[in-house]
Enzyme design. Sequence first.
Site, PDB file in Angstrom:
ATOM      1  N   THR A  96       0.920  -1.438   0.120  1.00  0.00           N
ATOM      2  CA  THR A  96       0.058  -0.042   0.003  1.00  0.00           C
ATOM      3  C   THR A  96       1.062   1.241  -0.090  1.00  0.00           C
ATOM      4  O   THR A  96       0.698   2.061  -0.784  1.00  0.00           O
ATOM      5  CB  THR A  96      -1.148   0.036   1.252  1.00  0.00           C
ATOM      6  OG1 THR A  96      -1.888  -1.136   1.057  1.00  0.00           O
ATOM      7  CG2 THR A  96      -1.546   1.397   1.435  1.00  0.00           C
ATOM      8  N   CYS A 137     -22.160  -7.310   3.485  1.00  0.00           N
ATOM      9  CA  CYS A 137     -22.240  -7.631   4.620  1.00  0.00           C
ATOM     10  C   CYS A 137     -20.928  -8.187   5.358  1.00  0.00           C
ATOM     11  O   CYS A 137     -21.123  -7.879   6.444  1.00  0.00           O
ATOM     12  CB  CYS A 137     -23.370  -8.703   5.053  1.00  0.00           C
ATOM     13  SG  CYS A 137     -23.405 -10.018   3.938  1.00  0.00           S
ATOM     14  N   SER A 158       3.888  -6.451  -3.324  1.00  0.00           N
ATOM     15  CA  SER A 158       3.895  -6.697  -1.872  1.00  0.00           C
ATOM     16  C   SER A 158       4.298  -7.823  -1.501  1.00  0.00           C
ATOM     17  O   SER A 158       3.974  -8.936  -2.013  1.00  0.00           O
ATOM     18  CB  SER A 158       2.406  -6.378  -1.277  1.00  0.00           C
ATOM     19  OG  SER A 158       2.376  -6.675  -0.291  1.00  0.00           O
ATOM     20  N   HIS A 199       4.123  -9.801   1.260  1.00  0.00           N
ATOM     21  CA  HIS A 199       3.402 -10.999   1.850  1.00  0.00           C
ATOM     22  C   HIS A 199       2.318 -11.560   1.007  1.00  0.00           C
ATOM     23  O   HIS A 199       1.919 -12.586   1.429  1.00  0.00           O
ATOM     24  CB  HIS A 199       2.715 -10.344   3.250  1.00  0.00           C
ATOM     25  CG  HIS A 199       1.504  -9.436   2.855  1.00  0.00           C
ATOM     26  ND1 HIS A 199       0.399 -10.221   2.867  1.00  0.00           N
ATOM     27  CD2 HIS A 199       1.482  -8.214   2.627  1.00  0.00           C
ATOM     28  CE1 HIS A 199      -0.493  -8.887   2.834  1.00  0.00           C
ATOM     29  NE2 HIS A 199       0.221  -7.841   2.301  1.00  0.00           N
TER      30      HIS A 199
END
Lengths: 389, 107
Positions: A82, A333, A207, A209
């Site tokens: 990020t 949800c 990234s 990971h």
Amino acid sequence: MPLRAAPVSVLTVAYLDAASTEPLHPAAREALMTALDSGWADPARLYGTARRAQMLLDQARAEVAEIVGARADEVSFTSSGTQAVHLGVLGTLRGRRRAGRRLVVNAVEHSSVLNAAAVHEHDDGEVETVGVDRSGRADAAAFAEAVSRPGTALACLQTANHEVGTLQPVEEVAAACAAADVPLLVDAAQSAGRLPIPGGWSVLTASAHKWGGPAGVGVLAVRKGTRWRSPYPEDERERRRVPGFENVPAIVAAAAALRARAAEEAAEGPRLSALVDRIRREVPRLVPDVEVIGDPVARLPHIVTFSCLYVEGEALLTELDKAGFAISSGSSCTASTLRPSHVLEAMGVLTHGNVRVSLPRGVSEGDVDRFLAVLPDIVRRIRASLGVH
Amino acid sequence: MWRRRSNGGGSAAETREAPEAPETRQTQTEPPSDLMIDALGRKCPIPIIMLAEQINVVPLGGVVAVHADDPAAFTDIPAWCRLKSHAHVATYDLPRGGWSIHVRRNY
């Protein structure tokens, strides 16, 4: 295969959420333990232990650079994927301020790209969002047209989508960007270590990971000749691109994982891809009213997403968790925002009852068998609870 | 984050065209329907279950208007139409928030 749900205590949990994070690669663990002892000192200093840390950092940089197709001096390590994206987007916009204030992004980019774009927009910059088709692929022609407009400072496109696995037309878009003399930021977070990095990028992000390295390591590569200015206060580290003290042991481990992963992929990629094909084929056969989402062929080897009509995503994840499966969903949800995934919305596909299965390295075929065995009954029970039969 | 324009941000009469229904008219006011399903306040998948239960109440070619305000319904009702081979006619903003999503029964 009438495998009845056994008590969870006797089951090992099947981890099928590699797209969120890949378990640490054994090669990374080993490299990390070694580098914690030998690479802890400040690589910017001149004494022996510091030089040793610097050497480990340089070596890791060279290895990562080679695998992603960059020069070592183009690669910086960040504290996350990020952060790499934020720096890549905002730094290039800053460096290209004279060229214009237009940013072109794909609608289904990772939230880090879209959130950086929102900062640019808030800063009175212009953001154009290019849509995707039903499979989640960016419209290359619309992208080409968008980047050709005057004042375009940067374009952003992922190699592959993180929620549905669809590959993006990076080479086509890169050619259009080159023709328009616009730098292209390519976010390779989901594909690095699994697929070769397409050429044509000006800025590349990834990234660790996601490929089995430790958390806390991102990659930011800026091609020579690409104008870039840090949006942060000045700092000497990482060629003045990333502020703060490098986590050398984690970077060493990240490079070891990437090297190991890239070497294994010739065997592991097709194996995972065949399992994904099986899930894509079997789920609609075993469960009525299911939409399998994303491109069936031009896709990542390890991700498959589907949505079940008349099923609440949260209920589905809860039941799968009880049955011993760690899996994620793009349904509203299950999100803190109570909005469905922006990826599914942009594709115009069913957003409720959504499940993303992403296979980690070494996943057993038995885990996939068991998933396919328990899913139909779980969906049937949830539907029955809502009065759908 | 890419999002479609949130409801209520623009003109209340704003009409969204259904991508798979080229016959969609750009009318500004909601045309009449044969049946209205009030799913306001209900979360997905409930609005879709209500639609699936009641689509056969209208005659062939008849139009059901689903009133819903769960953001998922905006995407999911047109997707349901595509999966079930019914037609999503158009989606109209409701003045008090949410949408009226028009679906034509095809079979």
